[in-house]
Design a protein around this motif. Sequence first.
Motif, short mmCIF file in Angstrom:
data_model
loop_
_atom_site.label_atom_id
_atom_site.label_comp_id
_atom_site.label_asym_id
_atom_site.label_seq_id
_atom_site.Cartn_x
_atom_site.Cartn_y
_atom_site.Cartn_z
N GLU A 228 -32.17 -0.37 -63.26
CA GLU A 228 -30.94 -0.72 -63.96
C GLU A 228 -30.91 -0.12 -65.37
O GLU A 228 -29.87 0.37 -65.83
N ILE A 229 -32.04 -0.11 -66.04
CA ILE A 229 -32.11 0.46 -67.39
C ILE A 229 -31.86 1.96 -67.35
O ILE A 229 -31.19 2.50 -68.22
N GLU A 230 -32.38 2.64 -66.34
CA GLU A 230 -32.13 4.08 -66.20
C GLU A 230 -30.63 4.36 -66.06
O GLU A 230 -30.11 5.29 -66.67
N ILE A 231 -29.95 3.55 -65.27
CA ILE A 231 -28.50 3.71 -65.11
C ILE A 231 -27.80 3.51 -66.46
O ILE A 231 -26.92 4.28 -66.85
N LEU A 232 -28.20 2.48 -67.20
CA LEU A 232 -27.61 2.21 -68.51
C LEU A 232 -27.91 3.31 -69.52
O LEU A 232 -27.05 3.68 -70.32
N LYS A 233 -29.14 3.85 -69.46
CA LYS A 233 -29.49 4.94 -70.37
C LYS A 233 -28.63 6.17 -70.11
O LYS A 233 -28.16 6.83 -71.04
N LYS A 234 -28.42 6.49 -68.83
CA LYS A 234 -27.58 7.63 -68.48
C LYS A 234 -26.14 7.40 -68.95
O LYS A 234 -25.50 8.30 -69.49
N ALA A 235 -25.62 6.19 -68.73
CA ALA A 235 -24.25 5.88 -69.17
C ALA A 235 -24.15 5.95 -70.69
O ALA A 235 -23.17 6.48 -71.23
N SER A 236 -25.17 5.45 -71.38
CA SER A 236 -25.18 5.48 -72.85
C SER A 236 -25.19 6.92 -73.36
O SER A 236 -24.46 7.26 -74.30
N ALA A 237 -26.00 7.76 -72.76
CA ALA A 237 -26.06 9.17 -73.16
C ALA A 237 -24.72 9.85 -72.91
O ALA A 237 -24.25 10.64 -73.74
N LEU A 238 -24.09 9.54 -71.79
CA LEU A 238 -22.78 10.11 -71.47
C LEU A 238 -21.73 9.66 -72.50
O LEU A 238 -20.93 10.46 -72.98
N HIS A 239 -21.77 8.37 -72.85
CA HIS A 239 -20.83 7.85 -73.85
C HIS A 239 -21.06 8.48 -75.22
O HIS A 239 -20.10 8.84 -75.91
N ARG A 240 -22.31 8.62 -75.60
CA ARG A 240 -22.60 9.25 -76.89
C ARG A 240 -22.11 10.69 -76.92
O ARG A 240 -21.59 11.17 -77.92
N SER A 241 -22.31 11.38 -75.82
CA SER A 241 -21.85 12.76 -75.73
C SER A 241 -20.33 12.84 -75.85
O SER A 241 -19.78 13.68 -76.58
N SER A 242 -19.63 11.95 -75.14
CA SER A 242 -18.16 11.97 -75.22
C SER A 242 -17.68 11.56 -76.61
O SER A 242 -16.69 12.10 -77.11
N ILE A 243 -18.38 10.64 -77.26
CA ILE A 243 -18.02 10.25 -78.63
C ILE A 243 -18.19 11.42 -79.58
O ILE A 243 -17.33 11.69 -80.43
N ALA A 244 -19.27 12.16 -79.42
CA ALA A 244 -19.50 13.33 -80.27
C ALA A 244 -18.41 14.38 -80.05
O ALA A 244 -17.90 14.98 -81.00
N ASP A 245 -18.02 14.58 -78.77
CA ASP A 245 -16.93 15.52 -78.47
C ASP A 245 -15.63 15.07 -79.12
O ASP A 245 -14.89 15.88 -79.69
N LEU A 246 -15.35 13.78 -79.03
CA LEU A 246 -14.12 13.25 -79.64
C LEU A 246 -14.13 13.40 -81.15
O LEU A 246 -13.10 13.72 -81.76
#
Length: 145
Positions: A23-41
């Motif tokens: 479950e933590i691995e799934i959350l880490k991947k989602a968090s990294a994806l969100h951080r990446s999209s925030i940086a793009d924005l």
Amino acid sequence: MPNIASILKAEISRVARKEVRAEIEILKKASALHRSSIADLRRQVRGLEKELRRVAKSSARSRLVDAPEASESGQARRFSATRLAGHREKLGLSAAAYGQLAGVSGQTIYNWEQGKGRPKPEQLQSLASVRALGRREVAEWLSAK
């Protein structure tokens, strides 16, 4: 012989850690994806703000170029708040007295000098006629009123 309770407890802990890790691995991947999209924005917002400043600057320049209104004589009339204030001071007049000459209120003159407003084309005409007057003519005109 080991205690069955301790073996069961150890197995439950192992399985729970395995599930939590998944479950933590799934959350880490989602968090990294969100951080990446925030940086793009953020990069996109920075670019848009830069574009907005550029457009605002160019529109301000074009307003300055387009600002002069043509008078009846075909001559362009421009307005400068600092020049209005300087001319009023040169004549030694209050804003109210200068406003009487121009046909507007003293508060309007004050607002124009502070850059809070701009005169309309017909008001620019009256300001131009006041600008052509000297101290003596202004004193005569004000004493006649």
